[in-house]
Design a protein around this motif. Sequence first.
Motif, PDB file in Angstrom:
ATOM      1  N   CYS A 184     -63.679 -16.244  16.121  1.00  0.00           N
ATOM      2  CA  CYS A 184     -62.530 -15.563  15.540  1.00  0.00           C
ATOM      3  C   CYS A 184     -61.475 -15.388  16.631  1.00  0.00           C
ATOM      4  N   VAL A 185     -60.214 -15.360  16.233  1.00  0.00           N
ATOM      5  CA  VAL A 185     -59.124 -15.260  17.190  1.00  0.00           C
ATOM      6  C   VAL A 185     -58.421 -13.912  17.014  1.00  0.00           C
ATOM      7  N   ILE A 187     -66.596 -15.556  20.198  1.00  0.00           N
ATOM      8  CA  ILE A 187     -67.664 -16.251  19.483  1.00  0.00           C
ATOM      9  C   ILE A 187     -68.885 -15.342  19.411  1.00  0.00           C
ATOM     10  N   ILE A 188     -69.375 -15.140  18.193  1.00  0.00           N
ATOM     11  CA  ILE A 188     -70.549 -14.293  17.976  1.00  0.00           C
ATOM     12  C   ILE A 188     -71.586 -15.058  17.151  1.00  0.00           C
ATOM     13  N   GLU A 197     -63.955  -5.141  12.012  1.00  0.00           N
ATOM     14  CA  GLU A 197     -64.509  -3.978  12.716  1.00  0.00           C
ATOM     15  C   GLU A 197     -64.131  -4.020  14.195  1.00  0.00           C
ATOM     16  N   TYR A 198     -64.203  -5.186  14.797  1.00  0.00           N
ATOM     17  CA  TYR A 198     -63.816  -5.353  16.207  1.00  0.00           C
ATOM     18  C   TYR A 198     -62.326  -5.034  16.384  1.00  0.00           C
ATOM     19  N   THR A 247     -57.373  -4.087  18.656  1.00  0.00           N
ATOM     20  CA  THR A 247     -56.774  -5.416  18.758  1.00  0.00           C
ATOM     21  C   THR A 247     -56.393  -5.882  17.359  1.00  0.00           C
ATOM     22  N   GLU A 248     -55.797  -7.037  17.258  1.00  0.00           N
ATOM     23  CA  GLU A 248     -55.345  -7.564  15.972  1.00  0.00           C
ATOM     24  C   GLU A 248     -56.118  -8.836  15.637  1.00  0.00           C
ATOM     25  N   TYR A 249     -56.816  -8.826  14.511  1.00  0.00           N
ATOM     26  CA  TYR A 249     -57.525 -10.014  14.043  1.00  0.00           C
ATOM     27  C   TYR A 249     -56.505 -10.927  13.377  1.00  0.00           C
ATOM     28  N   LEU A 250     -56.420 -12.178  13.817  1.00  0.00           N
ATOM     29  CA  LEU A 250     -55.400 -13.100  13.328  1.00  0.00           C
ATOM     30  C   LEU A 250     -55.831 -13.887  12.088  1.00  0.00           C
ATOM     31  N   GLU A 251     -56.899 -13.427  11.436  1.00  0.00           N
ATOM     32  CA  GLU A 251     -57.373 -14.048  10.187  1.00  0.00           C
ATOM     33  C   GLU A 251     -57.748 -15.510  10.392  1.00  0.00           C
TER      34      GLU A 251
END
Length: 112
Positions: A12-13, A33-34, A54-55, A60-64
């Motif tokens: 995820c970015v 990477i998880i 959740e992270y 921070t911002e999850y960029l979808e």
Amino acid sequence: MSNHEPFYAAKCVFRHHQHEPNDGKKYVYEDRIILIHADSMDDAIEKAEKEANEYADLGTEYLEYVNVFHLFDYILHHGSEVYSETRSSDLEPEEYIDHFHDSGAEHCKKYT
């Protein structure tokens, strides 16, 4: 679980806002990477996006953006492949590395 290899790696970015820009840059982007335990690729994507949100709640911002890779090793061990991404490009090797992996703005130790 319906398959024998129920683990996936999910990339995820994210974008972090910097209070004091580093090298004049406004943002820091993170490829995270998880490992995901899931029944299918769709299930892995759903779980990865839930975890990414959740992270992101931590500041921070999850960029979808999520990219999922099915792990083929049933038992993880030294040398297990945990992520692979392929990309087509007309770039020559040095240009490719510079463009996608070594722009000079990375916050990691790398061996060249």
